[in-house]
Structures are given as C-alpha cells and as structure tokens.
Write a protein that holds these residues in place. Structure first.
Motif, PDB file in Angstrom:
ATOM      1  N   THR A 288     -11.023   0.746   0.470  1.00 53.19           N
ATOM      2  CA  THR A 288     -10.933   1.211   1.855  1.00 53.19           C
ATOM      3  C   THR A 288     -11.940   1.000   3.078  1.00 53.19           C
ATOM      4  OG1 THR A 288     -13.246   3.387   1.473  1.00 53.19           O
ATOM      5  CG2 THR A 288     -11.567   3.514   0.610  1.00 53.19           C
TER       6      THR A 288
ATOM      7  N   THR B  24      -4.480   8.762  -1.625  1.00 54.68           N
ATOM      8  CA  THR B  24      -5.760   8.435  -2.053  1.00 54.68           C
ATOM      9  C   THR B  24      -6.655   9.137  -1.994  1.00 54.68           C
ATOM     10  OG1 THR B  24      -6.100   9.047   0.527  1.00 54.68           O
ATOM     11  CG2 THR B  24      -5.651   7.074   0.298  1.00 54.68           C
ATOM     12  N   PRO B  25      -7.258   9.173  -3.316  1.00 55.82           N
ATOM     13  CA  PRO B  25      -8.363  10.603  -3.606  1.00 55.82           C
ATOM     14  C   PRO B  25      -8.544  11.397  -2.714  1.00 55.82           C
ATOM     15  CG  PRO B  25      -9.782   7.985  -4.324  1.00 55.82           C
ATOM     16  CD  PRO B  25      -8.355   7.874  -3.094  1.00 55.82           C
ATOM     17  N   ARG B  26      -8.258  12.441  -2.659  1.00 55.13           N
ATOM     18  CA  ARG B  26      -8.188  13.516  -2.883  1.00 55.13           C
ATOM     19  C   ARG B  26      -8.876  14.630  -3.134  1.00 55.13           C
ATOM     20  NH1 ARG B  26      -5.050  17.835  -0.583  1.00 55.13           N
ATOM     21  NH2 ARG B  26      -3.263  17.352  -1.493  1.00 55.13           N
TER      22      ARG B  26
ATOM     23  N   SER C 174     -14.461   1.335  -6.353  1.00 50.23           N
ATOM     24  CA  SER C 174     -13.609   2.601  -5.300  1.00 50.23           C
ATOM     25  C   SER C 174     -13.819   2.348  -4.276  1.00 50.23           C
ATOM     26  CB  SER C 174     -14.076   4.387  -5.802  1.00 50.23           C
ATOM     27  OG  SER C 174     -15.102   4.887  -5.687  1.00 50.23           O
TER      28      SER C 174
ATOM     29  N   ASP D 153       1.182  -1.062   0.386  1.00 49.19           N
ATOM     30  CA  ASP D 153       0.151  -0.266  -0.202  1.00 49.19           C
ATOM     31  C   ASP D 153       0.992   1.052  -0.064  1.00 49.19           C
ATOM     32  OD1 ASP D 153      -2.136   1.846   0.119  1.00 49.19           O
ATOM     33  OD2 ASP D 153      -2.329   1.572   2.245  1.00 49.19           O
TER      34      ASP D 153
END
Length: 102
Positions: free
Chosen positions: A99, A17-19, A95, A13
């Motif tokens: 998470t 992360t998308p933001r 997506s 990992d």
C-alpha cells in the motif's frame, strides 16, 4: 506482456483491497484465529520443556544422539515461539508493503 507507450507494464492492479465488514462472521473468525494462536503457543511451551529435558538428560547420561535431538528440538521450539508471537506483526508488515505510494 503488454507494452504501453514504449514502457513495459509488468504488473496489473485489479483494485481489490482488504476491508472489514464485507462478510458476516469476521469477529468470530478473528477470535478463532486468536485461540488457535494461543493453543500453538501453549504447545510450543510444552515442546520447549520436553526438548530441554531431553537435552539435559542426553548430556548427563552420555547419550550424544539424545543430546543432539534435544538441542534441535529446543531451537525449533524457540523459533516456533518467535514466529507465533510475531505472526500478527509479520502479516501486518508485509500486507502494508503493497500500500505504499512511491
């Protein structure tokens, strides 16, 4: 492959992360994607109407090839409409899979 304490480490990992807010123009990009989706849905409505007309014309005129082509076009257009309408939900679902904490 890396081995730590006798366990096989299959995935790494990187912590990305998308933001939102990372780049300027995100709101414009969302509007453009929404407009492209709308144009796609409108095009699918036209394709569905034309395919249904070809299907009906082929059926009533005895043109078996036209009837088969119309059926195929109708099914493809309906599938495209389904995917275009559900695109946002599909992307959100897949997506969110990454998470989930076990």
């Amino acid at each position: 492959m890396l081995v730590f304490d006798g366990l096989l480490d299959l995935a790494y990992d990187p912590g990305v992360t998308p933001r939102e807010g990372g780049l300027p123009g995100l709101d414009v990009l969302k509007q453009v994607m929404g407009s492209i989706n709308l144009f796609g849905i409108i095009a699918v409505v036209g394709a569905l109407a034309v395919s249904a007309l070809v299907w009906a014309w082929g059926h009533h005129s005895g043109g078996h090839q036209a009837e088969a082509t119309g059926k195929k076009g109708t099914v493809v257009a309906a599938g495209c409409a389904l995917l275009l309408g559900a695109a946002n939900g599909i992307v959100a679902f897949f997506s969110a899979l990454g998470t989930q904490v076990q």
